[in-house]
Write an enzyme that holds these catalytic residues in place. Sequence first.
Site, short mmCIF file in Angstrom:
data_model
loop_
_atom_site.label_atom_id
_atom_site.label_comp_id
_atom_site.label_asym_id
_atom_site.label_seq_id
_atom_site.Cartn_x
_atom_site.Cartn_y
_atom_site.Cartn_z
CG HIS A 168 59.85 23.27 64.21
ND1 HIS A 168 60.43 23.79 63.08
CD2 HIS A 168 60.83 23.21 65.14
CE1 HIS A 168 61.71 24.01 63.32
NE2 HIS A 168 61.96 23.67 64.54
NE ARG A 186 60.43 27.01 57.72
CZ ARG A 186 59.20 27.44 57.46
NH1 ARG A 186 58.35 26.65 56.80
NH2 ARG A 186 58.81 28.63 57.84
NE ARG A 228 66.28 27.00 55.96
CZ ARG A 228 65.52 27.40 56.98
NH1 ARG A 228 65.55 28.66 57.37
NH2 ARG A 228 64.71 26.55 57.58
CD GLU A 282 69.82 32.34 59.39
OE1 GLU A 282 68.72 32.12 59.92
OE2 GLU A 282 70.37 31.53 58.63
CG ASN A 302 61.45 33.56 63.19
OD1 ASN A 302 60.75 34.56 63.29
ND2 ASN A 302 61.01 32.46 62.61
CG ASP A 303 67.96 31.84 63.83
OD1 ASP A 303 67.71 31.63 65.03
OD2 ASP A 303 68.16 30.94 63.01
NE ARG A 322 63.80 30.50 66.07
CZ ARG A 322 63.79 30.13 64.79
NH1 ARG A 322 64.91 30.16 64.09
NH2 ARG A 322 62.69 29.76 64.19
CB CYS A 375 62.31 33.79 54.32
SG CYS A 375 63.87 33.46 55.13
#
Length: 551
Positions: free
Chosen positions: A188, A295, A331, A430, A453-454, A464, A501
Amino acid sequence: MIMIQGKGVSKGVEKGPLYFFQRPDTTIVKTTVTDVEAEKARLAAAQAASMEQLEVLAEKCREEAGDEAAVLFETHAMFVEDEDFVECMTSVMEEESCNAEYAVEQAGEQFAAMFAAMDDAYMQARAADIKDVARRILDNLMGVVAGGIDSDVPVILAADDLAPSETLQLDKSKILAFVTQGGSGNSHTAILARTMGIPAVCGAGDALKQDYNGRTAYIDGETGELFLDPDEITLTGLKEKREKQIEMKKLLETMKGQEDVTLDGKKMMLYCNIGSPEDVAAVQNNDGQGIGLFRSEFLYLAASDYPTEDEQFEAYKQVAAAMNGKRVVIRTLDIGADKQVDYFDMKKEENPAMGVRAIRICLNRPEVFRTQLRALYRASAYGKVAIMFPMITSVWEVKECKRACAKVMAELDDEGIPYNKDTELGIMIETPASVFVADALAKEVDFFSVGTNDLTQYTLACDRQANDLGKFFDPHHPAVLRALKMATDAAHKAGIWIGICGELGADISLLPTFLAIGIDELSVSPTSVLPLRAEIRKSIAKTCTLEKLEC
């Protein structure tokens, strides 16, 4: 010269004092005091400081988002001076001859429990407010630095790593760059740095020492290097690189207002990822054409209790209105795994990335989901809001989400509350499961957005968040790119659009592959928009190939 090597996760060169993030010890310990009057004076000073802070926050909120948004801080100010609350704190000190910190904690718990026990939903929601007020007074009593940085000048912020909740509290105006001992390109801290458009280095390890606190440092977010006392040759190179960086930024400014289209007419939507309403300014400054990922979990991470429907509504409304008719994809709650929220009281899991997270929490806790959906639909009356569900693996999950949406829409109809009945619904792709059943999922929704990423994590069985997997965590892996192609084909066959995304969307080296696959939208950090636009505008889509999908 001291050179510390980490991994560059956000480009740029910066110079500034190194400042190590200090986590305050906020443990409340009851102590017996002999001078209760002195404790009362300490409490009064903490209340006065709290009032000043809340007045500043309310005014800032009023200027940026209007009177309605400022009400929260005005309500908190009323609680700080509430006679019953003050009397409760004072009584605890007098009756138990204790320190002010303990009295504030006790009074806060008593009042929060009292509000939570009430029948009225509005009054129940005030329990979270009183907890926030008590925490603010306690922070002032204990000398906790607002914004996390006790410095008069901007700094290169150093840390072991920062939790999502910690990044939210930072005073971002004082941060020139980040460097962390741990973390990864998906942490993050790295995501925040890319959103802010500042350099960041992670994985610096034990070489990043507290002893260096306060020393002037140079950071290169591209090479992953941090320098202390650089020699003349190194210093000259860093200065030249920074000058080129500034020059390139000026050139990219000419891309503002230009269309996102290739030389042969292939259009691509360039949207932005954000984590809070404050990030909208970065979207607008970088000419993003929409928001492809808001997010919403950061609203939960920043709170000490479940954010209310009105609190969420104000945040979503603010973003939707500010984007002035451009699409805003929000989301739904995506916590779990590396994003933990204490008040959810989640059970400890051996493998949280595979556990109860994201949509699984929402479907298991329908009241939490309902509150968020009501706020989202109410906000849809103020802009082009789209709702996106994360961590989808099955058609039945989508149908449950749509059933929850239909129920909320019926409630709003009965209450006469306006909303957009045609609000788009989409899902995140994902997991390999969502790719394999993408044809069936595409029939249920209006769009797909790929969380690379996922998707990389689950496809390659690589954590990750692990910084030591190196080349094993490879978003360019043919399996990941083939999954993108499968999902895109399914989306287009069903007549819906598909975007990316995840951070991979900003990888310019993969743009030709995205064009060849047929990706319709890329949602990236705001500072990645103009570089991508420049590359799109000199590309020829029909000459792009799928060669990277080959093993």
